[in-house]
Write a protein that holds these residues in place. Sequence first.
Motif, mmCIF file in Angstrom:
data_model
loop_
_atom_site.group_PDB
_atom_site.id
_atom_site.type_symbol
_atom_site.label_atom_id
_atom_site.label_comp_id
_atom_site.label_asym_id
_atom_site.label_seq_id
_atom_site.Cartn_x
_atom_site.Cartn_y
_atom_site.Cartn_z
ATOM 1 N N VAL A 252 0.849 -1.195 0.000
ATOM 2 C CA VAL A 252 0.000 0.000 0.000
ATOM 3 C C VAL A 252 0.885 1.245 0.000
ATOM 4 O O VAL A 252 1.632 1.498 0.948
ATOM 5 C CB VAL A 252 -0.926 0.030 1.232
ATOM 6 N N GLY A 253 0.812 2.007 -1.075
ATOM 7 C CA GLY A 253 1.559 3.257 -1.184
ATOM 8 C C GLY A 253 0.636 4.451 -1.256
ATOM 9 O O GLY A 253 -0.589 4.324 -1.205
ATOM 10 N N GLU A 254 1.241 5.624 -1.398
ATOM 11 C CA GLU A 254 0.463 6.849 -1.530
ATOM 12 C C GLU A 254 1.357 7.935 -2.120
ATOM 13 O O GLU A 254 2.543 7.704 -2.397
ATOM 14 C CB GLU A 254 -0.101 7.283 -0.173
ATOM 15 N N ILE A 255 0.799 9.110 -2.303
ATOM 16 C CA ILE A 255 1.573 10.205 -2.863
ATOM 17 C C ILE A 255 2.693 10.617 -1.913
ATOM 18 O O ILE A 255 2.633 10.374 -0.714
ATOM 19 C CB ILE A 255 0.680 11.428 -3.163
ATOM 20 N N GLY A 256 3.714 11.257 -2.485
ATOM 21 C CA GLY A 256 4.830 11.753 -1.695
ATOM 22 C C GLY A 256 6.030 10.838 -1.743
ATOM 23 O O GLY A 256 5.922 9.640 -1.448
ATOM 24 N N GLY A 257 7.179 11.366 -2.159
ATOM 25 C CA GLY A 257 8.413 10.606 -2.140
ATOM 26 C C GLY A 257 8.547 9.619 -3.283
ATOM 27 O O GLY A 257 7.699 9.535 -4.180
ATOM 28 N N ASN A 258 9.653 8.866 -3.256
ATOM 29 C CA ASN A 258 9.968 7.900 -4.299
ATOM 30 C C ASN A 258 9.884 6.457 -3.813
ATOM 31 O O ASN A 258 10.365 5.543 -4.482
ATOM 32 C CB ASN A 258 11.391 8.153 -4.825
ATOM 33 N N ALA A 259 9.295 6.233 -2.634
ATOM 34 C CA ALA A 259 9.318 4.896 -2.039
ATOM 35 C C ALA A 259 8.708 3.848 -2.956
ATOM 36 O O ALA A 259 9.211 2.715 -3.051
ATOM 37 C CB ALA A 259 8.587 4.912 -0.695
ATOM 38 N N GLU A 260 7.648 4.189 -3.657
ATOM 39 C CA GLU A 260 6.985 3.213 -4.524
ATOM 40 C C GLU A 260 7.827 2.922 -5.765
ATOM 41 O O GLU A 260 7.835 1.786 -6.263
ATOM 42 C CB GLU A 260 5.595 3.729 -4.921
ATOM 43 N N LEU A 261 8.544 3.923 -6.285
ATOM 44 C CA LEU A 261 9.444 3.674 -7.419
ATOM 45 C C LEU A 261 10.595 2.778 -6.992
ATOM 46 O O LEU A 261 11.032 1.893 -7.743
ATOM 47 C CB LEU A 261 9.993 4.996 -7.970
ATOM 48 N N GLU A 262 11.106 3.016 -5.798
ATOM 49 C CA GLU A 262 12.183 2.171 -5.282
ATOM 50 C C GLU A 262 11.681 0.746 -5.060
ATOM 51 O O GLU A 262 12.398 -0.228 -5.315
ATOM 52 C CB GLU A 262 12.726 2.774 -3.992
ATOM 53 N N PRO A 310 7.522 11.911 -7.921
ATOM 54 C CA PRO A 310 6.545 11.376 -8.874
ATOM 55 C C PRO A 310 5.109 11.540 -8.412
ATOM 56 O O PRO A 310 4.820 11.632 -7.225
ATOM 57 C CB PRO A 310 6.910 9.888 -8.956
ATOM 58 N N THR A 311 4.208 11.539 -9.378
ATOM 59 C CA THR A 311 2.778 11.559 -9.089
ATOM 60 C C THR A 311 2.309 10.145 -8.753
ATOM 61 O O THR A 311 3.011 9.155 -8.988
ATOM 62 C CB THR A 311 1.992 12.050 -10.313
ATOM 63 N N ALA A 312 1.094 10.036 -8.224
ATOM 64 C CA ALA A 312 0.518 8.716 -7.945
ATOM 65 C C ALA A 312 0.379 7.879 -9.220
ATOM 66 O O ALA A 312 0.724 6.692 -9.216
ATOM 67 C CB ALA A 312 -0.824 8.868 -7.231
ATOM 68 N N PRO A 313 -0.111 8.442 -10.351
ATOM 69 C CA PRO A 313 -0.174 7.625 -11.577
ATOM 70 C C PRO A 313 1.194 7.118 -12.023
ATOM 71 O O PRO A 313 1.301 5.993 -12.533
ATOM 72 C CB PRO A 313 -0.780 8.593 -12.603
ATOM 73 N N ALA A 314 2.245 7.932 -11.844
ATOM 74 C CA ALA A 314 3.592 7.476 -12.222
ATOM 75 C C ALA A 314 4.024 6.299 -11.346
ATOM 76 O O ALA A 314 4.666 5.356 -11.815
ATOM 77 C CB ALA A 314 4.587 8.631 -12.095
ATOM 78 N N LYS A 315 3.661 6.334 -10.071
ATOM 79 C CA LYS A 315 3.993 5.228 -9.173
ATOM 80 C C LYS A 315 3.239 3.960 -9.569
ATOM 81 O O LYS A 315 3.798 2.850 -9.565
ATOM 82 C CB LYS A 315 3.647 5.608 -7.731
#
Length: 698
Positions: A252-262, A310-315
Amino acid sequence: MRLRNYRLQVSVKLPRSNYTHPFSTSRASHNYDATLKNLKIGRHTRVIFQGFTGKQATANAKESLEWGTDIVGGVTPGREGEHLGLPVLPTVRKAVEVLKPDATGIYVSAHQATAAIVEAIEAEVPLIVAVAEHIPLHDLLRVINFFSCIHAILKTQSVSRLIGANSPGIISAVGRCRIGFQPLPCFEPGIIGIVARSGTLSYERAAASTLRSGLGQSMCLGVGGDIVPGTTLTDGLKILAEDADTEGIALVGEIGGNAELEAADWIKQYRATTKTPNIWRPIVALVAGVNAVPGRIMGHAGAFTLPGEPTAPAKIEALKSAGATIINHPSRFGSVLKTMLAGAMPTGGGIASPRTASQGRGMHTLARRPRSTNNTTTAAFSPQTQKRNISLTQTTTLDLLREHGIAITDPEAPASGPQRFLAISINRSSRSPCIVVSTTSDTSTSQVFDFDYNKGAADLPLSSIATALGLDSLCLPSITHLLTELTTLFAEKEAYLLSTLLTINNPAQPIISISSAHLHLDDAALHSSGRQSEIHSLRNLSLEDPAELSVEKYGIAYIKLPDPNANIGTLVNGAGLAMNTVDALADAGGKAANFLDTGGKATSETVKRAFEVILRDSRVKCIFVNIFGGLTLGDMIARGIVMTFEDLHMSVPVVVRIRGTNEDEGRRIIAESRLPLFAFDDFDEAAAKATELANGAA
């Protein structure tokens, strides 16, 4: 929460000049990774509580002990004796010597939490779980630097792993070990591992969904919603991917930071290096905040987009390309994971399969996510709209900069040349402050330079920053002065973002001046610790939305969404769940008029205040209440809704979705009220009804 005082002998007001070890991503994070094993909690885990005799810790400890957690005692500064039949010791160091704990849960108020974390690090407790919200950001930045100093950049000891802050904690359902405040009825031993930034989306929605599907959970790790968490989504994935009890993973991710890309990059590596696809754990992911207002903080301290993030769609696209199955609502976690574990590919509304053609547990041919030239996905950023409750106007910010001897160009005057972007912000990946620069006002071409919090501008590569701004060596003296003053202001005022636009006067003898500037402050420094009252008094309330301000004092986060055609008011308990409700409504054809988070534990009073502010919006034709009864009781919320409906003489219909604790009783109360209230169990049915009512259908 009302928590007992936790006074420590350790000072957390670390002077910026005291420590010299930089928090280097390549060195410190490598050694810090050695503490990942400390996340493997279970029946063997010996737990202590800091703030043990306080009301919150006492209630939590009783529940956890009954559930099976091996709590061996706790710490209350200056006290010794017994509590709940367990030892109470005056310091964490003494508790480590006597009780030999594997983990500590920190149950103290926000202004005391940083000191408690530092004491646990000094005592070398292997796992430190900090659940407190609203810990001042700069206190946490000091802790990160203190981490590296105490253990010589963690090079030799690599002992302590931090979860949080602002985390629901960690829980092993298989091992009956809870360190946090997760509602226990949502957890039963099973095979699904959960790692999440949002508490309500993880311990309530994702856990409840896997429970309903008969899968249960192995472990659930809430990394927390702060800007600089001690443990990341990727850390959680690493543990769950090798956990013998885990057969599927919910992320479960959300907006803010690069954690989801990582996390997406790690998933690619995991699948590339795991030679036998049959042992891959299926990964199902959700990212909240697709419809978040750009530049606004959506409940959680870290739920907003900084320059270059990044934006949420980018993640979502990155995770999908890495091989994760994407869902749009947490109620789908259980059914989707169950389908994938059975060897099939899930289909249906609200589900986006990974970019592969294969079926079952193994995801093969992985598509590569495109990268920008500076190796970061960027998002549009408007300094005029960025807001974390306390934001200063441009005029006020420019006045502060003048006091620091920084040249200012008249903002109303026409620009004499190209404007360049420069900001002091936070690099969430490296957990350090950074400089963000671009040769234009467009942050999509930005470059990022980390610096040591304690050294400030003295640690910056000034020549490289000048080059990144498109400036030559003649500008170095001016750049040096500018960055020295900006980093000083950033630290002194406990900001999380100081953004500026630069102009160059007289290229022959260049002087850099600022034509636009906005300072965004961490409100926790004031509200949790009573600091920065002078700078916060400069906040101009007349420029802010009166409706949003009216509920701020009740702890309600309310943001009016800009779509003029939006017609569904939303009322939700939990920031992540509130963001996701707006997103899922949009997917169902509805248009949410607001984001509203009552907080993780909604009450009858907050429900009433929430209805009042929602009804101030003339666009609202229906109200959609999406409450999960974990920490909140479903029947209590239902009674609060009925009473509020009658007290306010409401005519706007209300669709109520209550799930969790006492959900059947809650729906019964709604159904028997004889009011225009509509109770549902299924999200899709509730969303369809709310959309129908808002659009005036029969």
